[in-house]
Write a protein that holds these residues in place. Sequence first.
Motif, PDB file in Angstrom:
ATOM      1  N   ALA A 191      53.484  65.561 -41.044  1.00 18.12           N
ATOM      2  CA  ALA A 191      52.363  64.667 -40.783  1.00 18.12           C
ATOM      3  C   ALA A 191      52.723  63.651 -39.711  1.00 18.12           C
ATOM      4  N   ASN A 192      53.999  63.199 -39.725  1.00 18.89           N
ATOM      5  CA  ASN A 192      54.414  62.207 -38.732  1.00 18.89           C
ATOM      6  C   ASN A 192      54.621  62.819 -37.353  1.00 18.89           C
ATOM      7  N   SER A 193      55.074  64.110 -37.348  1.00 17.35           N
ATOM      8  CA  SER A 193      55.406  64.694 -36.048  1.00 17.35           C
ATOM      9  C   SER A 193      54.241  65.416 -35.372  1.00 17.35           C
ATOM     10  N   VAL A 194      53.207  65.755 -36.173  1.00 12.31           N
ATOM     11  CA  VAL A 194      52.097  66.513 -35.576  1.00 12.31           C
ATOM     12  C   VAL A 194      51.196  65.590 -34.782  1.00 12.31           C
ATOM     13  N   GLU A 195      50.829  66.057 -33.611  1.00 13.60           N
ATOM     14  CA  GLU A 195      50.019  65.239 -32.716  1.00 13.60           C
ATOM     15  C   GLU A 195      48.544  65.499 -32.937  1.00 13.60           C
ATOM     16  N   SER A 196      48.204  66.815 -33.027  1.00 12.28           N
ATOM     17  CA  SER A 196      46.782  67.169 -33.050  1.00 12.28           C
ATOM     18  C   SER A 196      46.109  66.666 -34.320  1.00 12.28           C
ATOM     19  N   GLU A 197      44.912  66.139 -34.118  1.00  7.81           N
ATOM     20  CA  GLU A 197      44.122  65.583 -35.242  1.00  7.81           C
ATOM     21  C   GLU A 197      43.822  66.648 -36.280  1.00  7.81           C
ATOM     22  N   GLU A 198      43.485  67.857 -35.762  1.00  4.33           N
ATOM     23  CA  GLU A 198      43.096  68.955 -36.648  1.00  4.33           C
ATOM     24  C   GLU A 198      44.258  69.345 -37.549  1.00  4.33           C
ATOM     25  N   ASN A 199      45.453  69.461 -36.927  1.00 10.93           N
ATOM     26  CA  ASN A 199      46.621  69.856 -37.714  1.00 10.93           C
ATOM     27  C   ASN A 199      46.991  68.791 -38.756  1.00 10.93           C
ATOM     28  N   ARG A 200      46.783  67.530 -38.351  1.00 11.53           N
ATOM     29  CA  ARG A 200      47.105  66.453 -39.305  1.00 11.53           C
ATOM     30  C   ARG A 200      46.194  66.536 -40.556  1.00 11.53           C
ATOM     31  N   GLU A 201      44.954  66.938 -40.258  1.00 15.89           N
ATOM     32  CA  GLU A 201      44.019  67.064 -41.363  1.00 15.89           C
ATOM     33  C   GLU A 201      44.462  68.168 -42.324  1.00 15.89           C
ATOM     34  N   TYR A 202      44.926  69.284 -41.705  1.00 12.99           N
ATOM     35  CA  TYR A 202      45.413  70.392 -42.547  1.00 12.99           C
ATOM     36  C   TYR A 202      46.561  69.903 -43.424  1.00 12.99           C
ATOM     37  N   ILE A 203      47.452  69.153 -42.726  1.00 10.14           N
ATOM     38  CA  ILE A 203      48.630  68.687 -43.475  1.00 10.14           C
ATOM     39  C   ILE A 203      48.225  67.738 -44.601  1.00 10.14           C
ATOM     40  N   ASN A 204      47.213  66.921 -44.320  1.00 11.65           N
ATOM     41  CA  ASN A 204      46.717  66.036 -45.396  1.00 11.65           C
ATOM     42  C   ASN A 204      46.202  66.842 -46.581  1.00 11.65           C
ATOM     43  N   ILE A 205      45.499  67.941 -46.243  1.00  8.05           N
ATOM     44  CA  ILE A 205      44.985  68.803 -47.332  1.00  8.05           C
ATOM     45  C   ILE A 205      46.148  69.362 -48.140  1.00  8.05           C
ATOM     46  N   ILE A 206      47.168  69.825 -47.376  1.00  8.41           N
ATOM     47  CA  ILE A 206      48.345  70.374 -48.071  1.00  8.41           C
ATOM     48  C   ILE A 206      48.936  69.307 -48.979  1.00  8.41           C
ATOM     49  N   GLU A 207      49.060  68.080 -48.448  1.00  7.07           N
ATOM     50  CA  GLU A 207      49.684  66.994 -49.234  1.00  7.07           C
ATOM     51  C   GLU A 207      48.902  66.685 -50.504  1.00  7.07           C
TER      52      GLU A 207
END
Length: 824
Positions: free
Chosen positions: A484-500
């Motif tokens: 979550a800290n290293s990903v730049e793209s907004e979309e990917n961060r959202e995915y990671i939030n879902i995973i979290e």
Amino acid sequence: MKLLLLSLIPVFLLLSPPYFQGKKTASTSLFFTNTIPYPEEMLLGIIFFLLLAAFLTYFYIAIYKHKVANKHIINSLDSPVYLINNQGIIIRLLNTPAKELNIQGNKDIKNTDIRTLIIHEKEYDECITALQKVLKNGQPENLKLEIRKIDGEEIKISARLVYYNKKYALAYVRNLSDLERAQMRSEQSRFFLESILDNLPIATMVKDIKDHGKYIVWNKKAGEIVNVDPQKIIGKYEKDFPARSEFIRQTEQNVIQTGKPYSFIHTVKNSNGQEVVLSIHKALVSYNNGQERWLVSSSIDITEIERQREQIERMNREYQFVIKAIGLIPWTWDLKKEKIVCNREYFTPKSKAATGIIFETSKDFFSQVLPEHRERIRKAFDDLANDRIPTLDEEYQILYQGDDQPSWAETFAIVSKRDENGKPAKFVGATRLIDERKKMEEELLSAKKKAEEANHLKSAFLANMSHEIRTPLNAIVGFSSLLANSVESEENREYINIIESNNELLLHLINDILDISKIESGTLEFFYGNMDVNGSLNELCSSAQLRSGKEVKIYLEPALPECLIYTEKNRLLQVLGNYLSNALKYTSQGSIAIGYYPPQGDKLRFFVRDTGCGIPPEYTDKIFGRFVKVDSFKQGSGLGLAICAMIAEKMEGKVGVVSQVGKGSEFWFEIPYRPVDTLAFYAPDKPTANENKPPFPSGNKSKLLIAEDNPSNYKLFETILRKEYLLYHAWNGEEAVQLFRKYSPDLILMDIKMPGMDGYQATAEIRKISSRVPIVAITAFACETDKEHIRHNGFTDYLPKPLNALSLKNKIQEVLEKYPNRRS
Ligand code: ADP
């Protein structure tokens, strides 16, 4: 005297010859003319005189005899007879009356005026009138008077006035009071007898045999039994009742003929057609040498007794059946004679000793009880005999005489009879053989043991599984937070939030399953200790505030400025934490309050109140059940509240909810209130040697030894910590001990579950070398109990998996600062 004078007349005439021999007298004699008679005539005269004298003598003798007889009669009367003149004056008493009838007592009644005796003026007048009547026409008169005796007693008398001569009458007096009294006495005794008869619970009938069986007695009870008024029967004859039973008639005939009494039980029908059972006794009573004979019948209504007897008989039959069916041997034990009587036929099909009624001494009985049970059984009976216990219920093994195998027996007993001092004199009891039951019990016990083992295995499996699941989850959670800290793209961060967020859900679920399985298998441990309620709730509140949005205000509502208690803090916080998470989940705006009410007696009630969606009434009763969810589409397992209820039960507490749809809910948790003294709570610990040591030098990189068997997990540690710390990696416990010896690290991060030597063993080994080096356990067992367990096994602190980069760094920093003198 008169008679004597009269008899002298003829003698006088004979002794006066000059007078009769030719002289004519001028006087006139009583019997003769005054002529001088001739000799023949004189002779005739003499004869005549002689005859007359004889006649008169005879006449007076007769009168005299009569008078004497009268006098005797009068004297023989015990009632007084008075001679009274026409003025009502008593001339004299003619006889000697009985003492109680004596009017005058010792005084002479002579010349007493009856006016002084008669009480009522009117009666006196009547008496005088009657007296004059009697004297006038010679007819007797009867009177009733009330008089006062000389001694003052007032009595009623009857007086019969009888003519005596023209001047006098005889008064024959009887004491009426006595008569009346006698009459009353006879009436009293008649009433007494009738009352006894009418009040007897025994129907009594008497028939006069001499008078064709006329009923002369038919008492009230007899009337009640046949439902007929006794007055309608008394005076009637047998023939008036033709419906009489032939049997009764025959029986009566026999009794009359033989004169022997006869008793029997007979059922009759009363006038309402109801059957009445009678116990009848018939007897013949005779008087005056059998001149008068009566048949006396007495009957007792035993309808109710018969009914009860039949009922008791029926119950006895039923009880015997039940006793037989459940295999009980009833027995009695006479404590004085030390004798036991029991009927073993009842129940022991397998026992050779089952040969009917058995008499044995208590000594025999105890000798048959197996030695290992004997003293206990003897004591139990002794306790019963000395009123130390009210009932006896004991199981024991006994080898009955004639049996080759001992039997298991269960005996129940109570005291059935007491002696004159109230001490037990007799026991009554029942024994049954319980070999079958014992076998079943054994089987059940072994089945239970197996089930418990299986349950244990299940719990162990679940615990292991949750560990196994957590280990990869640890890596996933950790790396996704790093990502979550290293990903730049907004979309990917959202995915990671879902995973979290899903990671969290998964973790929550695993924790719930783990808790339930532990509670069920009884392995969830409870550690009681002191708790600062306000402080702990404050922490809980602050962490919740971090999680909540702006729309929901979370605040603390403590009832006391300070509340120090003795309880299981972790479990209490677990329950309140769960309430709080739910409140956060189901409250979109408004507020959430966490707090407790002022203690009520020995109860302390905590609550979490929210202004959320609330719970429909039909759910409030079952919401603490497993898998119950109001909205099944909402996230959650439905296990959280069930765990709360189970924890409450273990803590001797209670849970509950008050809720209103659309307004909010208040979940409460009540626990036993055990306050702790403030002084004891804050008593300072003994200062440790470390407290004076210089602080940790921040210039050098600290050395961390990480014992972790899972490569990806180590990778995670490495990624998070490598910039700030010097890392040494051990793959298992043995290696950890070796590396500790070799590098003397400042801190050890120790995984618990590792192949070969696990984290506990490795720590124990290291503690033999150093008591001070901080060792932080890293484990997937997420429970508070594990934390306690870890603290008790030489670890300094604890960090649960899955790891979070921030909390890992904070923990390491905190521990290094707290234990600066780590290398010694
Ligand atoms: P879950 O994990 O589903 O939340 P719980 O056992 O904790 O399981 O809760 C069971 C159910 O109780 C929830 O699904 C929800 O319907 C209801 N519930 C619990 N707390 C609240 C609350 N504060 N407000 C409204 N409903 C609640």
